[in-house]
Design a protein around this motif. Sequence first.
Motif, PDB file in Angstrom:
ATOM      1  N   LEU A  44      53.921  40.298  18.362  1.00  0.00           N
ATOM      2  CA  LEU A  44      53.368  41.296  19.285  1.00  0.00           C
ATOM      3  C   LEU A  44      51.883  41.086  19.555  1.00  0.00           C
ATOM      4  N   VAL A  45      51.230  40.262  18.764  1.00  0.00           N
ATOM      5  CA  VAL A  45      49.804  39.996  18.972  1.00  0.00           C
ATOM      6  C   VAL A  45      49.610  38.728  19.811  1.00  0.00           C
ATOM      7  N   LEU A  46      50.668  37.918  19.946  1.00  0.00           N
ATOM      8  CA  LEU A  46      50.553  36.652  20.679  1.00  0.00           C
ATOM      9  C   LEU A  46      50.060  36.818  22.122  1.00  0.00           C
ATOM     10  N   PRO A  47      50.605  37.767  22.913  1.00  0.00           N
ATOM     11  CA  PRO A  47      50.112  37.892  24.295  1.00  0.00           C
ATOM     12  C   PRO A  47      48.601  38.126  24.371  1.00  0.00           C
ATOM     13  N   GLN A  48      48.095  38.955  23.473  1.00  0.00           N
ATOM     14  CA  GLN A  48      46.648  39.209  23.460  1.00  0.00           C
ATOM     15  C   GLN A  48      45.886  37.948  23.108  1.00  0.00           C
ATOM     16  N   ALA A  49      46.374  37.166  22.141  1.00  0.00           N
ATOM     17  CA  ALA A  49      45.693  35.926  21.751  1.00  0.00           C
ATOM     18  C   ALA A  49      45.668  34.929  22.899  1.00  0.00           C
ATOM     19  N   VAL A  50      46.792  34.823  23.629  1.00  0.00           N
ATOM     20  CA  VAL A  50      46.844  33.888  24.761  1.00  0.00           C
ATOM     21  C   VAL A  50      45.884  34.343  25.848  1.00  0.00           C
ATOM     22  N   ASP A  51      45.819  35.647  26.075  1.00  0.00           N
ATOM     23  CA  ASP A  51      44.834  36.175  27.043  1.00  0.00           C
ATOM     24  C   ASP A  51      43.415  35.759  26.662  1.00  0.00           C
ATOM     25  N   GLU A  52      43.074  35.894  25.369  1.00  0.00           N
ATOM     26  CA  GLU A  52      41.722  35.578  24.915  1.00  0.00           C
ATOM     27  C   GLU A  52      41.429  34.085  25.041  1.00  0.00           C
ATOM     28  N   ILE A  53      42.457  33.242  24.896  1.00  0.00           N
ATOM     29  CA  ILE A  53      42.243  31.809  25.094  1.00  0.00           C
ATOM     30  C   ILE A  53      41.822  31.534  26.528  1.00  0.00           C
ATOM     31  N   GLY A  54      42.481  32.198  27.479  1.00  0.00           N
ATOM     32  CA  GLY A  54      42.095  32.029  28.878  1.00  0.00           C
ATOM     33  C   GLY A  54      40.711  32.567  29.167  1.00  0.00           C
ATOM     34  N   MET A  55      40.328  33.704  28.526  1.00  0.00           N
ATOM     35  CA  MET A  55      39.014  34.295  28.762  1.00  0.00           C
ATOM     36  C   MET A  55      37.898  33.493  28.099  1.00  0.00           C
ATOM     37  N   SER A  56      38.258  32.609  27.155  1.00  0.00           N
ATOM     38  CA  SER A  56      37.220  31.874  26.417  1.00  0.00           C
ATOM     39  C   SER A  56      36.541  30.802  27.257  1.00  0.00           C
TER      40      SER A  56
ATOM     41  N   ALA B 200      47.388  40.732  45.481  1.00  0.00           N
ATOM     42  CA  ALA B 200      46.038  41.305  45.369  1.00  0.00           C
ATOM     43  C   ALA B 200      45.755  41.846  43.972  1.00  0.00           C
ATOM     44  N   ILE B 201      46.800  42.227  43.255  1.00  0.00           N
ATOM     45  CA  ILE B 201      46.602  42.741  41.894  1.00  0.00           C
ATOM     46  C   ILE B 201      46.711  41.557  40.950  1.00  0.00           C
ATOM     47  N   ALA B 202      45.550  40.970  40.631  1.00  0.00           N
ATOM     48  CA  ALA B 202      45.511  39.707  39.886  1.00  0.00           C
ATOM     49  C   ALA B 202      44.709  39.863  38.599  1.00  0.00           C
ATOM     50  N   PRO B 203      44.922  38.941  37.649  1.00  0.00           N
ATOM     51  CA  PRO B 203      44.112  38.960  36.422  1.00  0.00           C
ATOM     52  C   PRO B 203      42.630  38.737  36.736  1.00  0.00           C
ATOM     53  N   LEU B 204      41.770  39.386  35.958  1.00  0.00           N
ATOM     54  CA  LEU B 204      40.324  39.219  36.142  1.00  0.00           C
ATOM     55  C   LEU B 204      39.847  37.971  35.412  1.00  0.00           C
ATOM     56  N   ASP B 205      38.818  37.339  35.984  1.00  0.00           N
ATOM     57  CA  ASP B 205      38.249  36.144  35.366  1.00  0.00           C
ATOM     58  C   ASP B 205      37.183  36.527  34.346  1.00  0.00           C
ATOM     59  N   SER B 206      36.875  35.569  33.488  1.00  0.00           N
ATOM     60  CA  SER B 206      35.797  35.768  32.529  1.00  0.00           C
ATOM     61  C   SER B 206      34.459  35.817  33.263  1.00  0.00           C
ATOM     62  N   ALA B 207      33.571  36.714  32.803  1.00  0.00           N
ATOM     63  CA  ALA B 207      32.237  36.864  33.404  1.00  0.00           C
ATOM     64  C   ALA B 207      31.195  36.601  32.325  1.00  0.00           C
ATOM     65  N   PRO B 208      30.660  35.383  32.257  1.00  0.00           N
ATOM     66  CA  PRO B 208      29.704  35.052  31.185  1.00  0.00           C
ATOM     67  C   PRO B 208      28.493  35.974  31.141  1.00  0.00           C
ATOM     68  N   ALA B 209      28.097  36.528  32.294  1.00  0.00           N
ATOM     69  CA  ALA B 209      26.915  37.389  32.332  1.00  0.00           C
ATOM     70  C   ALA B 209      27.222  38.834  31.962  1.00  0.00           C
ATOM     71  N   CYS B 210      28.477  39.138  31.658  1.00  0.00           N
ATOM     72  CA  CYS B 210      28.834  40.525  31.309  1.00  0.00           C
ATOM     73  C   CYS B 210      28.123  40.944  30.026  1.00  0.00           C
TER      74      CYS B 210
ATOM     75  N   VAL C 204      30.860  43.139  24.939  1.00  0.00           N
ATOM     76  CA  VAL C 204      31.454  42.139  24.054  1.00  0.00           C
ATOM     77  C   VAL C 204      32.866  41.772  24.478  1.00  0.00           C
ATOM     78  N   ARG C 205      33.601  42.730  25.030  1.00  0.00           N
ATOM     79  CA  ARG C 205      34.962  42.423  25.452  1.00  0.00           C
ATOM     80  C   ARG C 205      35.144  42.859  26.894  1.00  0.00           C
ATOM     81  N   GLN C 206      35.618  41.948  27.693  1.00  0.00           N
ATOM     82  CA  GLN C 206      35.741  42.233  29.110  1.00  0.00           C
ATOM     83  C   GLN C 206      37.150  42.714  29.431  1.00  0.00           C
ATOM     84  N   ARG C 207      37.208  43.507  30.464  1.00  0.00           N
ATOM     85  CA  ARG C 207      38.514  43.971  30.920  1.00  0.00           C
ATOM     86  C   ARG C 207      39.264  42.807  31.546  1.00  0.00           C
ATOM     87  N   ARG C 208      40.546  42.687  31.213  1.00  0.00           N
ATOM     88  CA  ARG C 208      41.333  41.540  31.678  1.00  0.00           C
ATOM     89  C   ARG C 208      42.104  41.839  32.953  1.00  0.00           C
TER      90      ARG C 208
END
Length: 871
Positions: A636-648, A742-752, A755-759
């Motif tokens: 149940l934690v895997l989806p969140q981990a995969v999300d964080e890999i993309g945000m990294s 139009a309802i798409a995943p948000l990209d990582s924002a290095p200037a945010c 500590v944790r960005q909305r996905r």
Amino acid sequence: MKYVRLYGFGHKRTEGQFEITWNELQQGLPKGTDGGFLLGVSEHTLLLDGIALETGQAERSFAQLLTTAGLASIHFSNQVTVDDFARLVRAFALGGSKAQDVVKQIKDTFGDNKKATIRINEVRFVAADPGTGDITIAAQIAAQTLGPEFKQWLNDPQKLLQLIAAAEGANSGGGMAGGAPVGSVPASRSGTAAGDGTTGAVWTGGVVPLEEEEVIQAIRLLTRFGEVGSDPNVQPEQLQKELTQADSNTKLNVQQLLESLAANVPTENTDTPLLMKAAEHMAIRFALERFQKGEVKVNAVHQMLEHMSRQMDTLRQILKLQEDKMSKAGILVESHADILDRMFWAEVPEAGKKSVLLSNEAPCVPARNVRQFVELLLQRGDKEIAASILQNYFGCLDLKDAEPRRRTAIGLAQLADLFAGPGGDLLGAAIRKVGESLSKEPDPEMQSLLSAAFVRLSSEASTRKLYSALSEVCHGMDLMTKHRPVLANELRPRIGVENRLPEFIEEALRSPQVPQDLLQVLRRTSQAAVEHLADRFFRCMRRDECDRMVDVVKELGPAGLQQLREMLRAGQPRQAASAVGLLSRLDVPTLLELLPNRLPEWNRFYHDVVVRQIAYGAAFDRGRSLLELLEILDPLVLPQAVDEIGMSGDRSAVPPLVVMAEAGDAQGRSPLVQLKAVESLGRLREAESVPVLRNLLEGKKMWKWSNHRELRIAAAQALAKIDPRYGSQVLADSGLEPAELAIAPLDSAPACPWVRQRRYERIVLRKTFSATISSSWGKSSILVRELSLGGGMGTKEDNLRVGSEANILISVGVRQIRGQVLLRRARVNEVGFEIVNTDLESRYRLRRLLVESLQHAPDAKNGDWDGKRKL
């Protein structure tokens, strides 16, 4: 004490309260043969082993009683018996509100036995003595209850002078011309000797200082005046007889004293009886002149004033009626010994005060008088002299005699707040000296007094955040740990430096630059400091806070890093998980070595914490670190981990993500994990993933698409991010609607800054929907008002277990959205939830719900995020 005074000691209520108090005392006493604690007083505050207690009306009244009675502290040995404690309670209760009566009762009960289980500590100019225990304070009252004729005579120096002149005339046939200064007698007389009673005596100018015995005779004469005057049947002839029998030097000195008082009558307004004022004035002037001439030292003044105070006892007993009324009314009455103390100190010139306080006799001066003079110096801005006095004061701990060292230890606890006034490192130097003395002191009683002073000084350093002084506290604790480990263990919780570390860490986060003294304190308390830093790191909201925390841990050096490793290796799950974020920035090899061994021992909650910790760490290679842990993370934690890999933004993670996104490899995993892998490939924008994404989007079986519409939408969105040219082609050939894309995943924002960005974009629904959350602990209903593809926010009706997993069912008309969620902390009466598992059909229904909400309310998108909600 209150129950004893109200009901008596044998009453049932009193017995019940006594038993409770006795049990609390037993629980508070430390174990060991020489243990005990010190109940002290500083102004209106009670101190328990140097720690200030919470102050209510009862505590303030008791502290005022101790202060007024001149009691610096009460030492309770752990050998105290219930009978000893009962005797102490009785002594306080029977003493009433008169301070001197309280002291007398306690001394009559316990005496001055050094081996007593309850001991009283006093510090004053006038040494405490059982002979003066019942001294009253007639100096503060007027004899209002005596006859009007006597009252007028008692307070009129002119009438007393007339009485003395009449007696002198009856004895010698004439009066004196002129007079010698108060506190002296004529060196020679003209005419016949004073004893023949035939001619008058004329003072020729020379003086000889009075001897102590002559001053005492003068006090006795004044006392006799009071005795005769208190008799309503007194005749003037009796008073003349008393004067005739008095020594000529004594009579002359009383006459000069009364002349001096008579000259000041028009300018003074006081209720002090004249006889009492005359006796006190004579005693203080005599002691002061002897002290100023160097004939006696401070500790000799103690005995001198004590002796004279006993001579005034009868006079005070005569004039004490009003004082008794004040005592019965519950008004605290200061002891006469304290009155003499204050009068003597007030008469000492400033140069004399400096001389005494800068000498080895400084401990003989009561702490309240030291405080008064030092505060005066600080008000005038004379910080250098104030610092010298305080430095000399704690330097008296090096004296050989035990009594001055004992008084110094008591005084330091009462003067602790003054050491920060002059500035510099004075407080740190005092703490260092007390710590060194405590580590070497063999006497248990002195250890108790020094411990109270050490705790009190440490408390001042902590309250004022004087980090250099706190560093000395840590150094002193290290010394005691080395030489007296048992004492160090007892003191550590009372010192409380480690308890204040979270506050100091917050100070470091707010400061433009971390103070070096604070870093030194953190190094000296590295074990506790690292634990607090790790815990605070997980609660950071802003990226700059996390970076500052990492810098602080780096400043702690190898010891801090080793403590983090040890926390992860052998700590409890919560403690170990809290170290993951910092280690992901400071020591990735150790993290990847230890986590695979610890994760199987932990439940799903701590797996979730580990993933979020690594995300908070924001290390450039965190994507690779998460990939290394995927196989052992809870499903149940895997989806969140995969999300964080993309945000990294770590493109080295693309090949494993491609494998996860392929249809064949996804058979053994949740479809949501495959969907998350596709979205992460779009965030990483790696061209290598285009063939797999196109296959997911365009693949067909006969006349139908091979993959679910939700998976195709995710692949189309990823392709459009990798190469925008795919966007128009997708719309033309895929059959997907623009509103869905139009309802798409948000990209990582290095200037945010957070500590944790909305996905995913969160959307406020056009109307609330009812949802049911169920788990092993039951069902609960919530009203969902905000949703995104990753989760949502709702109003709860009862308490839900934050951090636990549950099943959610959202009813949208005849359709239902099902999934598994992790509950998150939100605002008051609200709960957040993160979707961690769902089927693709439910995910697509969720998307359609969001599309409809946007179509009916185009401004329904949630505005700028405040960083407090992490979904």
